[in-house]
Design an enzyme around this catalytic site. Structure first.
Site, PDB file in Angstrom:
ATOM      1  N   LYS A  99       0.825  -1.222   0.000  1.00 13.69           N
ATOM      2  CA  LYS A  99       0.000   0.000   0.000  1.00 13.69           C
ATOM      3  C   LYS A  99       0.854   1.265   0.000  1.00 13.69           C
ATOM      4  O   LYS A  99       0.426   2.317   0.441  1.00 13.69           O
ATOM      5  CB  LYS A  99      -0.977   0.022   1.191  1.00 13.69           C
ATOM      6  CG  LYS A  99      -1.903  -1.173   1.241  1.00 13.69           C
ATOM      7  CD  LYS A  99      -2.752  -1.229   0.016  1.00 13.69           C
ATOM      8  CE  LYS A  99      -3.678  -2.428   0.028  1.00 13.69           C
ATOM      9  NZ  LYS A  99      -4.304  -2.656  -1.256  1.00 13.69           N
ATOM     10  N   GLY A 100       2.075   1.154  -0.506  1.00 14.92           N
ATOM     11  CA  GLY A 100       2.978   2.301  -0.536  1.00 14.92           C
ATOM     12  C   GLY A 100       3.025   3.025  -1.868  1.00 14.92           C
ATOM     13  O   GLY A 100       3.829   3.920  -2.055  1.00 14.92           O
ATOM     14  N   GLY A 101       2.206   2.596  -2.829  1.00 17.60           N
ATOM     15  CA  GLY A 101       2.148   3.273  -4.116  1.00 17.60           C
ATOM     16  C   GLY A 101       2.999   2.641  -5.205  1.00 17.60           C
ATOM     17  O   GLY A 101       3.178   3.232  -6.270  1.00 17.60           O
ATOM     18  N   THR A 102       3.499   1.429  -4.983  1.00 17.66           N
ATOM     19  CA  THR A 102       4.352   0.800  -5.992  1.00 17.66           C
ATOM     20  C   THR A 102       3.576   0.489  -7.270  1.00 17.66           C
ATOM     21  O   THR A 102       4.069   0.718  -8.369  1.00 17.66           O
ATOM     22  CB  THR A 102       5.005  -0.486  -5.453  1.00 17.66           C
ATOM     23  OG1 THR A 102       3.992  -1.375  -4.985  1.00 17.66           O
ATOM     24  CG2 THR A 102       5.983  -0.178  -4.337  1.00 17.66           C
ATOM     25  N   ARG A 103       2.364  -0.031  -7.150  1.00 19.23           N
ATOM     26  CA  ARG A 103       1.550  -0.364  -8.329  1.00 19.23           C
ATOM     27  C   ARG A 103       1.185   0.912  -9.086  1.00 19.23           C
ATOM     28  O   ARG A 103       1.258   0.959 -10.310  1.00 19.23           O
ATOM     29  CB  ARG A 103       0.291  -1.137  -7.917  1.00 19.23           C
ATOM     30  CG  ARG A 103      -0.752  -1.318  -9.011  1.00 19.23           C
ATOM     31  CD  ARG A 103      -0.329  -2.085 -10.231  1.00 19.23           C
ATOM     32  NE  ARG A 103       0.217  -3.382  -9.926  1.00 19.23           N
ATOM     33  CZ  ARG A 103       0.845  -4.143 -10.814  1.00 19.23           C
ATOM     34  NH1 ARG A 103       0.995  -3.721 -12.050  1.00 19.23           N
ATOM     35  NH2 ARG A 103       1.334  -5.300 -10.480  1.00 19.23           N
TER      36      ARG A 103
END
EC number: 2.8.2.-
Length: 155
Positions: free
Chosen positions: A66-70
């Site tokens: 949920k850290g924005g990698t996708r």
């Protein structure tokens, strides 16, 4: 939307030496449609577009859940000079994948032209104790990207 992306991509690659004959152009179009439609499938089923190869990544996106990698990967994937691996590979953090070797890892990468950057994303590398050394052993100059999400201030 996919048609627009394929059209834009073909226009850009055509100016960089992609085939111009009608038959070759149609084959390239078919190859590009396969590339765009198989984002979530294994790459072994893809037809190899002329002038491409599978290469180990130039960049790996790591991070936390949920850290924005996708989101970062999807934004970068819009750029015509960037190609991304379809799934999280877990090569450097899972022993059962790492023992399969670098050729297996490369087989999971998308086909890319010489001027394109290949990117893989596996957030699990961030928390794996063995991943940093394994990544360094593969390519000591690889770029690692860690998206940072701001933490809201509690008031």
């Amino acid at each position: 939307m996919a048609f627009l992306l394929v059209s834009a991509y073909l226009f850009l690659t055509h100016t960089h030496g992609a085939p111009a004959e009608n038959g070759a152009l149609m084959e390239t179009l078919k190859s590009q449609v396969i590339l765009f439609s198989n984002k979530s499938e294994h790459y072994s089923s893809q037809v190899r577009p002329p002038g491409t190869s599978r290469r180990i990544p130039h960049t790996i996106i790591i991070g936390v859940r949920k850290g924005g990698t996708r989101a970062l990967l999807e934004m970068l994937d819009v750029h015509p000079n960037i190609v991304v691996a379809a799934t999280e590979v877990h090569f450097f953090d899972w022993d059962e994948n790492y023992v399969k070797g670098i050729d297996w890892y490369r087989s999971l990468m998308p086909f890319s032209y010489e001027n394109q950057i290949t990117i893989e994303k596996t957030p699990g590398y961030f928390t794996s104790p063995q991943a940093p050394e394994r990544i360094h052993d593969m390519n000591s100059s690889i770029k690692l990207v860690i998206p940072a999400r701001p933490i809201p201030l509690v008031q």
